[in-house]
Write an enzyme that holds these catalytic residues in place. Sequence first.
Site, PDB file in Angstrom:
ATOM      1  N   GLU A  31       0.867  -1.172   0.000  1.00  0.00           N
ATOM      2  CA  GLU A  31       0.000   0.000   0.000  1.00  0.00           C
ATOM      3  C   GLU A  31       0.908   1.226   0.000  1.00  0.00           C
ATOM      4  OE1 GLU A  31      -2.607   0.288   3.378  1.00  0.00           O
ATOM      5  OE2 GLU A  31      -3.409   2.195   2.640  1.00  0.00           O
ATOM      6  N   ARG A 258       5.980 -12.769   9.141  1.00  0.00           N
ATOM      7  CA  ARG A 258       6.557 -11.476   8.822  1.00  0.00           C
ATOM      8  C   ARG A 258       7.860 -11.287   9.603  1.00  0.00           C
ATOM      9  NH1 ARG A 258       2.798  -7.551   8.679  1.00  0.00           N
ATOM     10  NH2 ARG A 258       4.058  -5.763   9.203  1.00  0.00           N
ATOM     11  N   LYS A 268       4.758   0.863   8.745  1.00  0.00           N
ATOM     12  CA  LYS A 268       4.814   2.170   8.101  1.00  0.00           C
ATOM     13  C   LYS A 268       4.143   3.228   8.961  1.00  0.00           C
ATOM     14  CE  LYS A 268       3.588   0.048   4.243  1.00  0.00           C
ATOM     15  NZ  LYS A 268       2.461   0.064   3.367  1.00  0.00           N
TER      16      LYS A 268
END
Length: 749
Positions: A31, A258, A268
């Site tokens: 994104e 992850r 982020k």
Amino acid sequence: MNKSKDFLRRVVEEDLKSGKYQEVVTRFPPEPNGFPHIGHAKSIAINFGIAKDYNGHCNLRMDDTNPTTEDTKFVEALKDAVEWLGFKWDKDVYFTSDYFQKLYDYAIKLIKMEKAYIDSLNEDKIREYRGTVTTAGKRSQYANRTVEENLDLFKRMKNGEFKEGEHILRAKIDMSSPNMKMRDPLLYRIRHAHHFRAGDNWAIYPMYDFAHPLSDYIEGITHSICTLEFENNRDIYNWLLDTLELEPPRPYQYEFARLNISYTVMSKRKLLELVESGDINGWDDPRMPTIAGLRRRGYTPESILNFCDQIGVAKANSIVDVAQLEYSIRDDLNTKVPRVMSVLEPLKVTIENYEGEESITASYYPHDVPKEGSRELPFSKEIYINRDDFSENPPKGYYRLTPNQPVRLRYAYIISCKEIIKDNNGEIIEIIAEYYPNSKSGEDKSDIKVKSAIQWVEAKSAKEIEVRVYDRLFKNENPQGVEDLNPNSLKIIKNALIEPAVIEQKPDTRFQFEREGYFYADPIDYTDKKPTFNKIVSLKDSWAKKKKRSQNKPQPQPKKIQIDGEVVPMSRKEEELFNKYTKELKLNSEVANTLARDKRLSFFYKEALKEFNSPITIANIVTNEVTRELKQKNINELKFTPKDIAKLVQMIDNETISTKIAKQVYEEMAKNGVNPIEIVESKDLKQISDPNIILPIINDIISKNPENVEKYKNGNKKLFGFFVGQVLKATKGKGNPKVVNELVSKRLK
Ligand code: ATP
Ligand code: MG
């Protein structure tokens, strides 16, 4: 490395072999709401790496379905990151927003199939109706709307006739599904916001669960690889593609763990907070875990890819030690980059008996002499050395220049101190020295003994540089955000000196400043007037030591053998040992390097191995623990023997004690010299592995934390660690972590 072995590659191989797909097509779907970080590098390495390995291709797709947080500058940063890591995406960069019309058409199709409806409950009611993990949900009364009604409302939503939150499109699946995500998931919501690419065309935006599987399908993706948080979304992924009866082949979703790194935040959103706080200098601040930050700091793409390779692809979440990332760049640069001399804290030395000047040829690769490349070092009467390479009142074990101890100037002569000049405050400002004309490095005919060589620069030719020395951005292992910033993460040294050859190099060159670390010219702030260098990483991991030191009393300075270990090439014998350690005993190269270069450590290691054959565990204890003790003592002064260490390791290996408890036992051995078996017995430290003891503790903790159980079952998998931690705490650290993990996981299913 073991590329063919990871589970994703196995799936891909299987699918190609069985003919399920002709070609593997993956995608990296960020994104564009922030700069990519090292976690994204892992995802990039996996997706692009698999495509490359199996001759397929990988798309770069911006998942731009959230108009309020996205921006083209982030799109550019993402493209940069992928390119810099050395990958190429297929054709153009794709955007989910390019599929808005197609996605809308799929939604219409679902409505017509009576598989989706417009709900008009408010947010609270939607949550309430969803039920809980233990109770079924209840379907909204609006689910009975006719197809015509739904189509009409959906169109008007799209045209902006309603307020945000007034209506929502939901899939009609199962309000009592054990998977909460399947309880009529939301597909489209109203957002009156300007989209950075689609403009104002849309007043509705698709949700991830709807847009993602269909974008994958539209692009012909075969393997849709994502992180573990999306495990429960996989059912929706499959439901959607099956229900729409799309023409095969269709993609399937696979999840991996992850990346988390200690001393680092990895989201982020949190990175954006740091940027906005002004405490750091933007997304590409060299302390940031962003790819742009690492790049500006001087990390190489190879080092980051190697790191991703080494941490591997797993299905269980874990935290990688940041030291491993630092190791990867050190390892990459160690053999590659030229070694030069710097003086970060200059102290002037005037060599009284030297006249004139000369030029000394010195190899850039003293550790690898056949490798070609050298430069000229100007030498004259006036030079600078590092302030801490001279000591007026040296502590024991200080091997550099003192009033009574000569030292070698690297590549040049031996000097000794004749006079110390101080200013009014008593601070040393200059050393008057004497050199020995027949002591030149390589042709030394003097019989003066020195214990070390130090770096220096010649005064007239040296260039002044600014050096930015970075420490970890956060002060604790598991930082949350701004409040955990390390206030000392940046130190600026304004008047450091460097030998002239460094300035004449091409801009993108990295250096080892001997004994200091690896350095890189800052790509943004470097100017001819103010050459600016970033410290990429030190020569050794100094953090562990530092942490201990700040907690305890000051420790005596560790001994320095000849120059720092990193600079001196290995002797033949050391190299033989190193090879044996890495190849036969399978030690990692850092541990092997430490052991091989230290006679006492390798001796101790050998003796312990004779008692019990567990090379890796023993090596870890010897390099991490015993080495500390040996810095202050001789082997025969230690309170424990190699045999004791072997006994300790045996108890770790057969799971009598956990590694955590082992540390405690070791401390006790080192202090009091008691045999480890006795310590374990007398203090009752045996590991608890019996489920009959552990299960009641787990039950107790579960019953005391109903809210966390609920959150966990609703998908907050991070809480797993909470439960395990509580259980381990309740056993005073004696619970067998493996068993506790298994039991907690079973019990929470
Ligand atoms: P963030 O929380 O940092 O915003 P995200 O998961 O929302 O991360 P996206 O931009 O949506 O980030 O992710 C793009 C891809 O990168 C996804 O496939 C995601 O799973 C992957 N990814 C993100 N963070 C990590 C990580 N720490 N380790 C591995 N892969 C990651
Ligand atoms: Mg995100």
